[in-house]
Write a protein that holds these residues in place. Structure first.
Motif: not given
Ligand code: NDP
Length: 326
Positions: A41, A45, A168, A239-240, A242, A264-265
């Motif tokens: 993700f 960004y 979820t 932590f994100g 999405a 907010r890590p």
């Molecule tokens: P995912 O594979 O988890 O993809 C995102 C998932 O979020 C989707 O498949 C979906 O699952 C869900 N989702 C719910 N609402 C939305 C929306 N409106 N648009 C898109 N997706 C949505 O991604 P990652 O595993 O790569 O990353 C998950 C999160 O973790 C991201 O926010 C990312 O920025 C964050 N992250 C943070 C890090 C940190 O250190 N802070 C490091 C790595 C990632 P469903 O269909 O089941 O709802």
């Protein structure tokens, strides 16, 4: 070499393959020919400009491949070593220049594709369950997007620590994957008002008590429901984003919720020293080599179809990891 370049920020269509010079050998760095590259993700960004980068730039942070050159001053690595990295810039390319601190050796029996798929999301899941809210046996935690890249790994790591995971998900296929990883599933796609229905579902599953921690990488749409799902003194790990960023909120809500904690890590701060980075990498790859941790590669795209890969990730159409193959 071929690499993806972003000339100007925008939607997935701004990802274009370009012919660019290969990185040159440098003191203290190695060159790696990539076999597989991870899509995360954070790449979206950077691409969109939500996290500004100097233009033009090669996006991507993660991959695995074989070392083709070892610079002067590098110890512990040789040409031919199979290595993976999880947090290094300019990775959507055929050849990537990396420091030894960026790298883990990929254990025998673990494919380069699996290693590339595991690093960034796996290191993230690891710091979340060990350091942000260290999961204790008997606790119940809520993991959003439990069938996503971070979600499947986080669910397995939390259940391995003898916690109960409520996860979820939004589709039947994702429900099956989250269950296989060890979660009890909550279908938030069927909810009209997440702020009230999500905590109601969580409370129904926890005798009215709520969860010890929420790991929330979804953000805007889940945040209110996540806070309301915590038991007193619970931990909200946001932590994100999405679904988009969370708007500013009133700190008094932490008091009203029962002396809650929010954080907010970011991965960068949990792999800031070589020792911490090496510890997390060895536990992660060790668990994969042992078979204790399963890595799901949900989709693989050729490098020149990165636009489609980003569309799928942002369009909520993926589960587990999305890879690019150069
Ligand atoms: P995912 O594979 O988890 O993809 C995102 C998932 O979020 C989707 O498949 C979906 O699952 C869900 N989702 C719910 N609402 C939305 C929306 N409106 N648009 C898109 N997706 C949505 O991604 P990652 O595993 O790569 O990353 C998950 C999160 O973790 C991201 O926010 C990312 O920025 C964050 N992250 C943070 C890090 C940190 O250190 N802070 C490091 C790595 C990632 P469903 O269909 O089941 O709802």
């Amino acid at each position: 070499m071929r690499a993806l370049q972003v000339q100007h920020t925008g939607g997935p269509e701004v990802l274009a393959v370009a012919d660019v010079p290969e990185p040159t050998p440098q003191h203290g760095r190695v060159l790696v020919r990539a076999a597989a590259l991870g899509v995360n993700f954070i790449d979206t960004y950077h691409r969109s400009g939500a996290y500004p980068m100097p233009l033009p730039f090669i996006p991507g942070r993660e991959g695995a491949g074989v070392i083709t050159h070892v610079g002067d001053g590098v110890e512990g690595f040789s040409v031919g070593d199979r290595v993976a990295w999880g947090f290094s810039p300019a990775s959507y390319a055929e050849v990537v220049s990396l420091t030894p601190e960026d790298l883990d050796k990929v254990p025998d029996g673990v494919s380069l594709e699996t290693a590339a798929a595991a690093m960034l999301q796996g290191l993230t899941a690891h710091y979340l369950v060990t350091s942000v809210h260290p999961v204790a046996p008997g606790e119940t935690v809520l993991v959003h997007a439990a069938a996503g890249g971070v979600g499947l790994l986080l669910t397995q790591m939390a259940t391995a620590r003898d916690a109960r995971v409520l996860g979820t998900v939004s589709t039947d296929e994702k429900e099956a994957l989250a269950r296989e990883a060890g979660a009890e599933v909550i279908r938030y796609d069927a909810m009209e008002d997440l702020a009230t229905e999500l905590p109601a579902a969580v409370k129904a599953l926890t005798d009215g008590e709520g969860v010890h921690a929420v790991y929330d990488g979804v953000g805007r749409t889940t945040f209110d429901g996540s806070l309301a799902s915590l038991r007193p003194r619970g931990m909200m790990a946001l932590f994100g984003a999405a679904s988009g960023p969370v708007p500013p909120f009133d700190l008094q809500r932490l008091n009203a919720g029962g002396s809650l904690t929010i954080t907010r890590p970011s991965l960068a701060h949990f792999v800031a020293t070589a020792e911490e980075r090496a510890w997390r990498g060895s536990e992660l790859l060790g668990a994969i080599a042992d078979g204790a941790l399963k890595v799901r590669i949900g989709a693989t795209f050729p490098l020149d179809e990165a636009t489609e890969a980003h569309r799928a990730l942002e369009g909520r159409r993926t589960s587990g990891k999305v890879l690019l193959v150069p």
